[in-house]
Design an enzyme around this catalytic site. Sequence first.
Site, PDB file in Angstrom:
ATOM      1  N   GLY A  12       0.837  -1.205   0.000  1.00 43.70           N
ATOM      2  CA  GLY A  12       0.000   0.000   0.000  1.00 43.70           C
ATOM      3  C   GLY A  12       0.867   1.247   0.000  1.00 43.70           C
ATOM      4  N   ARG A  46       0.047  -1.209  -6.748  1.00 41.26           N
ATOM      5  CA  ARG A  46      -0.573  -1.747  -7.957  1.00 41.26           C
ATOM      6  C   ARG A  46      -0.313  -0.859  -9.179  1.00 41.26           C
ATOM      7  NH1 ARG A  46      -6.700  -3.190  -7.285  1.00 41.26           N
ATOM      8  NH2 ARG A  46      -6.520  -1.064  -6.588  1.00 41.26           N
ATOM      9  N   LYS A 149      -4.256  -0.229  12.434  1.00 38.87           N
ATOM     10  CA  LYS A 149      -5.610  -0.386  12.940  1.00 38.87           C
ATOM     11  C   LYS A 149      -6.614  -0.168  11.813  1.00 38.87           C
ATOM     12  CE  LYS A 149      -7.981   3.292  14.497  1.00 38.87           C
ATOM     13  NZ  LYS A 149      -8.097   4.427  13.588  1.00 38.87           N
ATOM     14  N   HIS A 179      -0.799   4.494  16.609  1.00 31.88           N
ATOM     15  CA  HIS A 179       0.223   5.528  16.453  1.00 31.88           C
ATOM     16  C   HIS A 179       0.245   6.526  17.615  1.00 31.88           C
ATOM     17  CE1 HIS A 179      -3.036   8.032  14.758  1.00 31.88           C
ATOM     18  NE2 HIS A 179      -2.258   9.057  14.969  1.00 31.88           N
ATOM     19  N   GLU A 217     -11.504  17.049  16.793  1.00 29.89           N
ATOM     20  CA  GLU A 217     -10.924  17.444  15.499  1.00 29.89           C
ATOM     21  C   GLU A 217     -11.847  18.466  14.866  1.00 29.89           C
ATOM     22  OE1 GLU A 217      -9.985  14.136  12.909  1.00 29.89           O
ATOM     23  OE2 GLU A 217      -9.447  12.898  14.616  1.00 29.89           O
ATOM     24  N   ASP A 236     -13.226   4.171  15.524  1.00 31.97           N
ATOM     25  CA  ASP A 236     -12.109   4.860  14.886  1.00 31.97           C
ATOM     26  C   ASP A 236     -11.134   5.433  15.907  1.00 31.97           C
ATOM     27  OD1 ASP A 236     -10.754   6.009  12.596  1.00 31.97           O
ATOM     28  OD2 ASP A 236     -11.527   7.949  13.258  1.00 31.97           O
ATOM     29  N   HIS A 241      -7.199   4.604  20.316  1.00 33.22           N
ATOM     30  CA  HIS A 241      -6.315   5.637  20.864  1.00 33.22           C
ATOM     31  C   HIS A 241      -6.717   6.104  22.268  1.00 33.22           C
ATOM     32  CE1 HIS A 241      -4.999   5.471  16.803  1.00 33.22           C
ATOM     33  NE2 HIS A 241      -5.877   6.304  16.304  1.00 33.22           N
TER      34      HIS A 241
END
Length: 495
Positions: A12, A46, A149, A179, A217, A236, A241
């Site tokens: 990726g 890809r 994750k 992270h 956020e 999420d 986290h």
Amino acid sequence: MKAEPCTYAIFGATGNLSRIKLMPALYHLDAANRLPEGTRILAIGRRPWDQQKWLEEARQMIQAKAPGDFDETVFQRFSARLYYHQGDIKQAQCYTELVDTLNRENQFPKNIAFYLSISPADFGTVMEMLSTNRLFDEEHGWRRVIIEKPFGYDLDSAQALQKRISRYLTEQQIYRIDHYLGKGTVQNVLVFRFANVMLEPLWNRNYIDHIQITHSEDIGIGSRADYYDNAGAMRDMLQSHLLQLLTLVAMEPPVSMDAESLRDEKVKVLKSIRPIPREAVHGHAFRAQYTKGRIGGEQVGGYLQEDGIPANSMTETYAAIKLYIDNWRWRGVPFYLRTGKRMAKAQSTISICFRHPPLQFFRGTEVQCMNPNWVLLGIQPEECIRIEMTVKEPGLEMRTRSTSLDASFRQQNEKPIDAYEDLLLDVLKGDRSLFLRFDEVEYAWRIVDPILQTWAIERDYIATYPAGSWGPEDSRRLFDKESQSWRSSLTPECN
Ligand code: BG6
């Protein structure tokens, strides 16, 4: 632990995470002379790119992240480490050719770290293919796999995924990334707690009224509609986290800082969290979705108007929960966790509210403001540690104000380091202390699963909040006492 040269094989590599985090982080590690001699980065993607095109793309990824930081000489050295392997990860051919490349080109170190920056739905297949092609054999060097994750979608799927990947890998080879653990300010929570003796006697139910952990956020969901609408704020951010932050604030001092001792203590916290029965979900959790509003002076649309979101979506963009940790240290102290997109400000903070002094000595004087003490840990963007105290105002009257003692984390000339730099280096060192062990993931799912199950069947109503606000007013109902309320500021709230 010493970092060893390795081949970083990134699945990726042309995707978003690689673009904004992985490639810039590897470049910065090289610039800081932290990548061991001989380290190579093998991008797997890809797109029909050749080596030249990949180098141009890599240059753009790095320049876009920190234009002022780009150094042509460092990039020349860095680009000598970069290779592109074109292939479709769903096709067997991709792996046989990968084996050829790794063997044919002598310059690839035999230690290999596979970074799976791909859709979780492909984790199992990629691992199976790597295993079939004997790419996990450790005969000539170590093999480690870094998994982004989300690890699973709920408890059952996380267990199924674990079962599948443990057919190919030992736990020692698996690096599950969160992270947040790579952030300097998050690691500083441990230093603050365990390198300073002053607060330890106070760090418990006798002195602490409640603890809040907030991640807000101002951005929306961008181009991630597909992923986000299936995940929602609870999966999420909160299950991963925020619960990790909670473990660091609440854990007992580990026997040592080695990976197992540290993670043992974190798991103990998660295990001690009082389960939320289905019938108590509404008293412990709140969800909401943003509607249109104003952010930074600009009008923005609501969640349902975002590209790719179905008009009847019930996905939460805001989630708040109240948890109790039933152990000797924390019994009875509520932990309030909240997160949301499109809120008033982008900010992550841990706010610890102490109890009021046992006697209000200053009753009958002009003392207006008797705030409790707070310890505020600013994770981002403001990185700080503050202790709020009440002091007398200068003057003849007995008036007080709140002031804060500041032990801020970074001096002006100290550069911030991205979480991924730390974590990518730890993989080279074989240090798993900042990666999640499976039982951590499993217990975190156990905590939120009953909430997710309840929300999944309640499809008639979801509360809303205007974009640009601090979230829905009604989430106040989670608080145990009138005196408790969401704390959003890092400066004293009453002067
Ligand atoms: C990711 C989430 O894990 O963390 C994102 O998927 C979120 O939705 C991000 O925006 C927040 O990370 P940071 O480091 O920007 O606070």
